[in-house]
Write a protein that holds these residues in place. Structure first.
Motif, PDB file in Angstrom:
ATOM      1  N   ARG A 272      17.214   8.567 -23.355  1.00 32.16           N
ATOM      2  CA  ARG A 272      16.801   9.340 -22.180  1.00 32.16           C
ATOM      3  C   ARG A 272      17.714  10.539 -21.950  1.00 32.16           C
ATOM      4  N   VAL A 273      19.009  10.290 -21.978  1.00 34.52           N
ATOM      5  CA  VAL A 273      19.973  11.350 -21.682  1.00 34.52           C
ATOM      6  C   VAL A 273      19.974  12.422 -22.756  1.00 34.52           C
ATOM      7  N   SER A 274      19.760  12.028 -24.015  1.00 30.34           N
ATOM      8  CA  SER A 274      19.848  12.978 -25.134  1.00 30.34           C
ATOM      9  C   SER A 274      18.743  14.026 -25.111  1.00 30.34           C
ATOM     10  N   ILE A 275      17.725  13.828 -24.274  1.00 28.80           N
ATOM     11  CA  ILE A 275      16.637  14.805 -24.185  1.00 28.80           C
ATOM     12  C   ILE A 275      17.178  16.183 -23.816  1.00 28.80           C
ATOM     13  N   THR A 276      18.230  16.241 -23.022  1.00 32.85           N
ATOM     14  CA  THR A 276      18.790  17.530 -22.606  1.00 32.85           C
ATOM     15  C   THR A 276      20.041  17.925 -23.391  1.00 32.85           C
ATOM     16  N   ALA A 277      20.439  17.104 -24.372  1.00 32.85           N
ATOM     17  CA  ALA A 277      21.661  17.410 -25.124  1.00 32.85           C
ATOM     18  C   ALA A 277      21.516  18.702 -25.912  1.00 32.85           C
ATOM     19  N   ASP A 278      22.620  19.379 -26.107  1.00 38.00           N
ATOM     20  CA  ASP A 278      22.634  20.610 -26.894  1.00 38.00           C
ATOM     21  C   ASP A 278      22.142  20.324 -28.308  1.00 38.00           C
ATOM     22  N   ARG A 279      21.209  21.127 -28.797  1.00 40.60           N
ATOM     23  CA  ARG A 279      20.602  20.880 -30.111  1.00 40.60           C
ATOM     24  C   ARG A 279      21.573  21.123 -31.259  1.00 40.60           C
ATOM     25  N   ILE A 280      22.648  21.859 -31.023  1.00 38.89           N
ATOM     26  CA  ILE A 280      23.617  22.137 -32.091  1.00 38.89           C
ATOM     27  C   ILE A 280      24.677  21.044 -32.165  1.00 38.89           C
ATOM     28  N   THR A 281      25.271  20.720 -31.002  1.00 38.14           N
ATOM     29  CA  THR A 281      26.356  19.733 -31.012  1.00 38.14           C
ATOM     30  C   THR A 281      25.852  18.303 -30.890  1.00 38.14           C
ATOM     31  N   SER A 282      24.646  18.103 -30.323  1.00 37.19           N
ATOM     32  CA  SER A 282      24.094  16.765 -30.073  1.00 37.19           C
ATOM     33  C   SER A 282      25.047  15.900 -29.252  1.00 37.19           C
ATOM     34  N   GLN A 283      25.798  16.543 -28.372  1.00 37.65           N
ATOM     35  CA  GLN A 283      26.834  15.816 -27.636  1.00 37.65           C
ATOM     36  C   GLN A 283      26.300  15.163 -26.362  1.00 37.65           C
ATOM     37  N   ILE A 284      26.697  13.904 -26.162  1.00 37.22           N
ATOM     38  CA  ILE A 284      26.549  13.259 -24.863  1.00 37.22           C
ATOM     39  C   ILE A 284      27.933  12.786 -24.434  1.00 37.22           C
ATOM     40  N   LYS A 285      28.110  12.694 -23.114  1.00 36.35           N
ATOM     41  CA  LYS A 285      29.395  12.245 -22.576  1.00 36.35           C
ATOM     42  C   LYS A 285      29.255  10.841 -22.025  1.00 36.35           C
TER      43      LYS A 285
ATOM     44  N   GLU B  41      28.663   5.509 -17.433  1.00 40.01           N
ATOM     45  CA  GLU B  41      27.812   6.638 -17.065  1.00 40.01           C
ATOM     46  C   GLU B  41      27.611   7.532 -18.273  1.00 40.01           C
ATOM     47  N   LEU B  42      26.360   7.899 -18.546  1.00 38.38           N
ATOM     48  CA  LEU B  42      26.021   8.779 -19.658  1.00 38.38           C
ATOM     49  C   LEU B  42      25.478  10.078 -19.095  1.00 38.38           C
ATOM     50  N   SER B  43      25.857  11.183 -19.714  1.00 39.38           N
ATOM     51  CA  SER B  43      25.343  12.476 -19.270  1.00 39.38           C
ATOM     52  C   SER B  43      25.299  13.437 -20.446  1.00 39.38           C
ATOM     53  N   ALA B  44      24.402  14.422 -20.333  1.00 41.75           N
ATOM     54  CA  ALA B  44      24.293  15.473 -21.351  1.00 41.75           C
ATOM     55  C   ALA B  44      23.814  16.739 -20.676  1.00 41.75           C
ATOM     56  N   ARG B  45      24.293  17.858 -21.176  1.00 39.30           N
ATOM     57  CA  ARG B  45      23.931  19.147 -20.616  1.00 39.30           C
ATOM     58  C   ARG B  45      23.440  20.060 -21.733  1.00 39.30           C
ATOM     59  N   GLY B  46      22.301  20.700 -21.526  1.00 38.75           N
ATOM     60  CA  GLY B  46      21.763  21.614 -22.509  1.00 38.75           C
ATOM     61  C   GLY B  46      22.260  23.028 -22.307  1.00 38.75           C
ATOM     62  N   SER B  47      22.154  23.855 -23.330  1.00 39.49           N
ATOM     63  CA  SER B  47      22.593  25.254 -23.246  1.00 39.49           C
ATOM     64  C   SER B  47      21.734  26.057 -22.287  1.00 39.49           C
ATOM     65  N   ASP B  48      20.549  25.529 -21.934  1.00 43.39           N
ATOM     66  CA  ASP B  48      19.661  26.213 -20.999  1.00 43.39           C
ATOM     67  C   ASP B  48      19.914  25.793 -19.560  1.00 43.39           C
ATOM     68  N   GLY B  49      20.940  24.985 -19.326  1.00 42.17           N
ATOM     69  CA  GLY B  49      21.266  24.549 -17.980  1.00 42.17           C
ATOM     70  C   GLY B  49      20.663  23.215 -17.597  1.00 42.17           C
ATOM     71  N   SER B  50      19.823  22.617 -18.436  1.00 44.99           N
ATOM     72  CA  SER B  50      19.247  21.308 -18.131  1.00 44.99           C
ATOM     73  C   SER B  50      20.325  20.234 -18.211  1.00 44.99           C
ATOM     74  N   ARG B  51      20.080  19.152 -17.479  1.00 43.76           N
ATOM     75  CA  ARG B  51      21.076  18.082 -17.421  1.00 43.76           C
ATOM     76  C   ARG B  51      20.378  16.747 -17.186  1.00 43.76           C
ATOM     77  N   ALA B  52      20.910  15.694 -17.799  1.00 43.98           N
ATOM     78  CA  ALA B  52      20.379  14.350 -17.586  1.00 43.98           C
ATOM     79  C   ALA B  52      21.534  13.370 -17.452  1.00 43.98           C
ATOM     80  N   GLU B  53      21.328  12.357 -16.606  1.00 40.51           N
ATOM     81  CA  GLU B  53      22.340  11.331 -16.404  1.00 40.51           C
ATOM     82  C   GLU B  53      21.682   9.955 -16.367  1.00 40.51           C
TER      83      GLU B  53
ATOM     84  N   LEU C 126      35.118  17.285 -25.675  1.00 38.63           N
ATOM     85  CA  LEU C 126      34.315  17.595 -24.500  1.00 38.63           C
ATOM     86  C   LEU C 126      34.550  19.035 -24.060  1.00 38.63           C
ATOM     87  N   ALA C 127      33.511  19.660 -23.543  1.00 41.95           N
ATOM     88  CA  ALA C 127      33.625  21.032 -23.055  1.00 41.95           C
ATOM     89  C   ALA C 127      34.687  21.093 -21.975  1.00 41.95           C
ATOM     90  N   GLY C 128      35.597  22.076 -22.131  1.00 42.97           N
ATOM     91  CA  GLY C 128      36.660  22.233 -21.159  1.00 42.97           C
ATOM     92  C   GLY C 128      37.954  21.533 -21.549  1.00 42.97           C
TER      93      GLY C 128
END
Length: 376
Positions: free
Chosen positions: A271-284, A293-305, A373-375
């Motif tokens: 579910r969370v990976s739907i918004t993951a960045d297509r290049i890095t495929s990263q989830i946190k 807690e699982l979360s992912a953020r896309g380069s287009d600003g989308s986010r899922a948790e 992780l970013a940051g």
């Protein structure tokens, strides 16, 4: 050559060997299945020079012995299209003809004398292993092999053959899978082999032809590994090493132990990976007492948790992973729950199935390198 065979028997043999026939090759003869008829029955063979597969069929009525190299593609398709029943096969004047009821098929043969000589089984008795064990170990490791052709050793699976058991290891430098089984067999030596993964993926097909409890014979050759299951032989070439010293990268002091339901975690990752960045495929993954807690953020600003319950009482920790790699592990671990061992965001994580006794199963170990992780 002239013989009569049941469609189901012919299709089974052709399906088995045709999987080895190469799709593209500079040697046209390799696009053929070699069919040989003699007093012992029929023998079907195929090879791509790295992998060879031979199966014997005894349920056949042979009117005339002979051998023929028949192009595989159309032959297999035609036989699959037939209804169950008798099939008459004749080879004469460079033509192979099949007749089944009102249906008929004709194909030009190639010169069987040009077909490459197939490998022989290494001398001596084979090592007996349950076919189901081999198939399980291959499934538990093969997803971790490298696709980098510049590192051919990593495209294979390391076999560590010992007197008391067998260990298989695969890695692509980002992840690693190690499967071990204690086996009672008549082997006194110690040998490491790097086996072509593409060839090993054919092994479950031949061990699955008969009784799942039946043993498979394994023959350790100089340049190949051979398997005999029933009337079928599989030969796989060995790859040249060296294979990395994998024990050096397995962490010994991951003290943060997370126990989680395998399927619940896999569903949350999907579910969370739907918004993951297509290049890095990263989830946190953020773990703290009782929850993950699982979360992912896309380069287009989308986010899922999402969140799943876990058994954990250590310090809070956040770590990033490639979601595809993590899903591969969960798909190939056969257990209701898994234990994830962590140390810090920069160190490799270990994933192992949890046994009925609540302890991590030492027979399977999966390693996954984290993503920054970013940051950080």
């Amino acid at each position: 050559m002239n013989f009569e065979i049941q469609q189901e028997t012919l299709q089974k043999a052709l399906d088995l060997v045709s999987g080895v026939v190469p799709g593209k090759t500079t040697l046209p003869i390799l696009t053929c299945v070699l069919i040989e008829a003699d007093e012992e029955g029929l023998k079907f063979s195929a090879t791509n020079l790295d992998i060879s597969l031979v199966t014997q069929v005894r349920e056949v009525e042979i009117a005339e012995e002979g051998r023929a190299a028949v192009p595989s593609n159309k032959l297999v398709s035609f036989v699959r299209s037939l209804a169950p029943g008798s099939v008459q096969v004749t080879v004469d004047g460079g033509k192979c003809t099949l007749r089944a009821g009102k249906a008929s098929f004709e194909e030009s043969c190639m010169n069987a004398e040009e077909y490459p000589s197939l490998p022989a089984v290494a001398s001596g008795d084979g090592l007996e292993v349950p076919g189901e064990v081999l198939s399980a170990m291959i499934a538990e490791t093969s997803y971790s092999v490298s696709r980098d052709e510049t590192r051919p050793a990593l495209m294979g699976i390391l076999w560590e053959v010992r007197s008391d058991g067998l260990t298989m290891v695969a890695t692509d430098a980002h992840r690693l899978a190690r499967s071990h089984r204690a086996i009672e067999w008549s082997y006194d030596g110690e040998r490491n082999l790097i086996v072509d993964t593409g060839g090993l993926r054919h092994l479950p097909r031949i061990t699955g032809q008969g009784d799942q409890d039946a043993t498979t014979e394994v023959f350790l050759g100089e340049n190949q590994l051979s398997f005999r299951s029933g009337d079928t032989l599989l030969h796989i070439r060995l790859l040249e090493g060296p294979f990395p010293e994998y024990n050096a990268v397995i962490p010994k002091n991951n003290d943060k132990l997370v126990v989680v339901d395998r399927e619940a975690l896999a569903q949350a990752i999907r579910r969370v990976s739907i918004t993951a960045d297509r290049i890095t495929s990263q989830i946190k993954l953020g773990v703290e007492s009782g929850r993950l807690e699982l979360s992912a953020r896309g380069s287009d600003g989308s986010r899922a948790e999402d969140e799943v319950p876990v058994s954990y009482d250590g310090d809070a920790l956040e770590v990033g992973f490639n979601f595809g790699y993590l899903l591969d592990i969960l798909k190939n671990v056969r257990a209701d729950s898994v234990q994830i061992s962590l140390r810090d965001p920069q160190s490799a994580a270990l994933v192992a199935p949890l046994g009925e006794d609540g302890e991590a199963d030492p027979g399977l170990l999966c390693l996954l390198m984290p993503l920054r992780l970013a940051g950080d």
